[in-house]
Design a protein around this motif. Structure first.
Motif, PDB file in Angstrom:
ATOM      1  N   LEU A   1       0.954  -1.224   0.082  1.00  0.00           N
ATOM      2  CA  LEU A   1      -0.237   0.080   0.139  1.00  0.00           C
ATOM      3  C   LEU A   1       0.832   1.337  -0.065  1.00  0.00           C
ATOM      4  O   LEU A   1       2.218   1.114   0.642  1.00  0.00           O
ATOM      5  CB  LEU A   1      -0.963   0.021   1.172  1.00  0.00           C
ATOM      6  CG  LEU A   1      -1.985  -1.188   1.246  1.00  0.00           C
ATOM      7  CD1 LEU A   1      -2.470  -1.486   2.456  1.00  0.00           C
ATOM      8  CD2 LEU A   1      -2.875  -1.032   0.248  1.00  0.00           C
ATOM      9  N   PRO A   2       0.254   2.379  -0.659  1.00  0.00           N
ATOM     10  CA  PRO A   2       1.064   3.576  -0.601  1.00  0.00           C
ATOM     11  C   PRO A   2       1.707   4.289   0.632  1.00  0.00           C
ATOM     12  O   PRO A   2       1.052   4.394   1.467  1.00  0.00           O
ATOM     13  CB  PRO A   2       0.262   4.504  -1.348  1.00  0.00           C
ATOM     14  CG  PRO A   2      -1.067   3.813  -1.945  1.00  0.00           C
ATOM     15  CD  PRO A   2      -0.942   2.746  -0.948  1.00  0.00           C
ATOM     16  N   HIS A   3       2.712   4.811   0.703  1.00  0.00           N
ATOM     17  CA  HIS A   3       3.261   5.799   1.547  1.00  0.00           C
ATOM     18  C   HIS A   3       2.889   7.208   0.976  1.00  0.00           C
ATOM     19  O   HIS A   3       3.751   7.619   0.228  1.00  0.00           O
ATOM     20  CB  HIS A   3       4.786   5.372   1.876  1.00  0.00           C
ATOM     21  CG  HIS A   3       5.414   6.726   2.647  1.00  0.00           C
ATOM     22  ND1 HIS A   3       6.854   6.908   2.476  1.00  0.00           N
ATOM     23  CD2 HIS A   3       4.845   7.241   3.590  1.00  0.00           C
ATOM     24  CE1 HIS A   3       6.958   7.834   3.441  1.00  0.00           C
ATOM     25  NE2 HIS A   3       5.983   8.067   4.212  1.00  0.00           N
ATOM     26  N   ASN A   4       1.915   7.589   1.313  1.00  0.00           N
ATOM     27  CA  ASN A   4       1.472   8.950   0.840  1.00  0.00           C
ATOM     28  C   ASN A   4       0.571   9.479   1.748  1.00  0.00           C
ATOM     29  O   ASN A   4       0.403   9.085   2.894  1.00  0.00           O
ATOM     30  CB  ASN A   4       0.958   8.785  -0.456  1.00  0.00           C
ATOM     31  CG  ASN A   4      -0.496   8.039  -0.512  1.00  0.00           C
ATOM     32  OD1 ASN A   4      -1.150   7.943   0.501  1.00  0.00           O
ATOM     33  ND2 ASN A   4      -0.843   7.475  -1.548  1.00  0.00           N
ATOM     34  N   ARG A   5       0.107  10.809   1.581  1.00  0.00           N
ATOM     35  CA  ARG A   5      -0.546  11.726   2.328  1.00  0.00           C
ATOM     36  C   ARG A   5      -2.141  11.227   2.288  1.00  0.00           C
ATOM     37  O   ARG A   5      -2.958  11.777   3.164  1.00  0.00           O
ATOM     38  CB  ARG A   5      -0.524  13.187   1.932  1.00  0.00           C
ATOM     39  CG  ARG A   5       0.607  13.672   2.754  1.00  0.00           C
ATOM     40  CD  ARG A   5       1.008  15.149   2.199  1.00  0.00           C
ATOM     41  NE  ARG A   5       1.508  14.883   0.718  1.00  0.00           N
ATOM     42  CZ  ARG A   5       2.023  16.183  -0.030  1.00  0.00           C
ATOM     43  NH1 ARG A   5       1.913  17.177   0.658  1.00  0.00           N
ATOM     44  NH2 ARG A   5       2.702  15.889  -1.110  1.00  0.00           N
ATOM     45  N   THR A   6      -2.760  10.337   1.399  1.00  0.00           N
ATOM     46  CA  THR A   6      -4.073   9.962   1.268  1.00  0.00           C
ATOM     47  C   THR A   6      -4.418   8.932   1.822  1.00  0.00           C
ATOM     48  O   THR A   6      -5.559   8.324   1.399  1.00  0.00           O
ATOM     49  CB  THR A   6      -4.328  10.085  -0.043  1.00  0.00           C
ATOM     50  OG1 THR A   6      -3.580   9.490  -0.993  1.00  0.00           O
ATOM     51  CG2 THR A   6      -4.438  11.624  -0.344  1.00  0.00           C
ATOM     52  N   THR A   7      -3.289   7.890   2.418  1.00  0.00           N
ATOM     53  CA  THR A   7      -3.547   6.472   2.745  1.00  0.00           C
ATOM     54  C   THR A   7      -3.332   6.472   4.176  1.00  0.00           C
ATOM     55  O   THR A   7      -2.297   6.890   4.733  1.00  0.00           O
ATOM     56  CB  THR A   7      -2.914   5.667   2.042  1.00  0.00           C
ATOM     57  OG1 THR A   7      -3.026   5.721   0.873  1.00  0.00           O
ATOM     58  CG2 THR A   7      -3.165   4.204   2.532  1.00  0.00           C
ATOM     59  N   LYS A   8      -4.420   6.271   5.005  1.00  0.00           N
ATOM     60  CA  LYS A   8      -4.386   6.414   6.676  1.00  0.00           C
ATOM     61  C   LYS A   8      -4.660   4.830   7.213  1.00  0.00           C
ATOM     62  O   LYS A   8      -5.367   4.047   6.881  1.00  0.00           O
ATOM     63  CB  LYS A   8      -5.288   7.305   7.253  1.00  0.00           C
ATOM     64  CG  LYS A   8      -5.162   8.632   6.577  1.00  0.00           C
ATOM     65  CD  LYS A   8      -4.031   9.263   6.750  1.00  0.00           C
ATOM     66  CE  LYS A   8      -3.809  10.883   6.215  1.00  0.00           C
ATOM     67  NZ  LYS A   8      -2.403  11.489   6.126  1.00  0.00           N
TER      68      LYS A   8
END
Ligand code: ZN
Length: 231
Positions: free
Chosen positions: A133-140
């Motif tokens: 899964l992504p390391h980004n600002r939109t995945t929590k």
């Protein structure tokens, strides 16, 4: 430099039929520069070129939450937040519940808030990386718990980061902790009037006030700004 720049503990005095105080904890760390984010987009996360990436919330339901409460978690704790965040950001929201999955769903969260947070961060990061899964600002990655983390601490989050813990003790705590993960803060919270006096998501709990289920205009701007250059 230490990854942990500062640690802020915020207490709220809150009186119900029994006296009780509520607190949430924020660990304030800047989000790394956008170019350090993972750029991969797994298949299930593909979006059209013109559409902003949705917000993806992986909500881990702790095993201590009674089975009878599980069916109403989305309606009781997420649905108003989803409406608000969609209106604020123009992004769709996906909430995926993860249940009965040790070592996540039985994580021993009852500890000092910084220790509890660090342990959850480590676990959830493993989950993120194992699932690609992504390391980004939109995945929590949010752990939902039935009880306080310790004493009066009802939630813990790190500003602008991907991981947090929220107890289901108050209806706005999920939106409060998710707000921290999108850089909203306590200072810009407000009491507003919508037929009765209510508190915005980031406000400390005060007796006699209802929930607004929205962020203050100042926090809405912070959230929009945080996501403004995210895909
Ligand atoms: Zn807070």
């Amino acid at each position: 430099m230490s990854k942990l720049i500062s640690f802020i503990l915020c207490l709220t005095i809150f009186q119900l039929t029994t006296q009780m105080s509520l607190a949430t904890t924020v660990m304030d760390r800047p989000w790394p520069a956008a170019n350090s984010e993972t750029l991969m987009t797994p298949k299930d996360f593909s979006t059209t070129a013109i559409e902003k990436r949705p917000l993806f919330v992986f909500a881990f339901v702790h095993d201590d939450i009674p089975a009878s409460a599980i069916d109403s978690i989305f309606h009781s704790y997420f649905s108003d937040w989803v409406k608000e965040i969609t209106a604020v950001t123009g992004r769709r929201v996906s909430v995926e519940f993860v249940r009965n999955m040790p070592p996540y769903s039985n994580y021993s969260y009852k500890a000092a808030s910084d220790i509890s947070y660090r342990g959850w961060e480590r676990l959830a990061r493993n989950y993120r990386d194992e699932k690609n899964l992504p390391h980004n600002r939109t995945t929590k990655f949010l752990l939902l718990t039935n009880s306080a983390i310790i004493n009066n601490v009802l939630g813990v989050a790190s500003s602008g980061q991907q991981f947090d813990i929220a107890s289901l003790i108050g209806k706005q705590i999920v939106g409060h902790e998710l707000g921290h993960m999108l850089t909203a803060n306590h200072d810009l919270s407000e009491v507003q009037y919508n037929g009765w006096w209510c508190e915005t998501f980031m406000r400390d709990v005060t007796p006699g006030l209802s929930n607004c289920y929205r962020y203050s205009d100042g926090n809405r701007e912070l959230i929009k700004s945080f996501l403004s250059d995210a895909p």
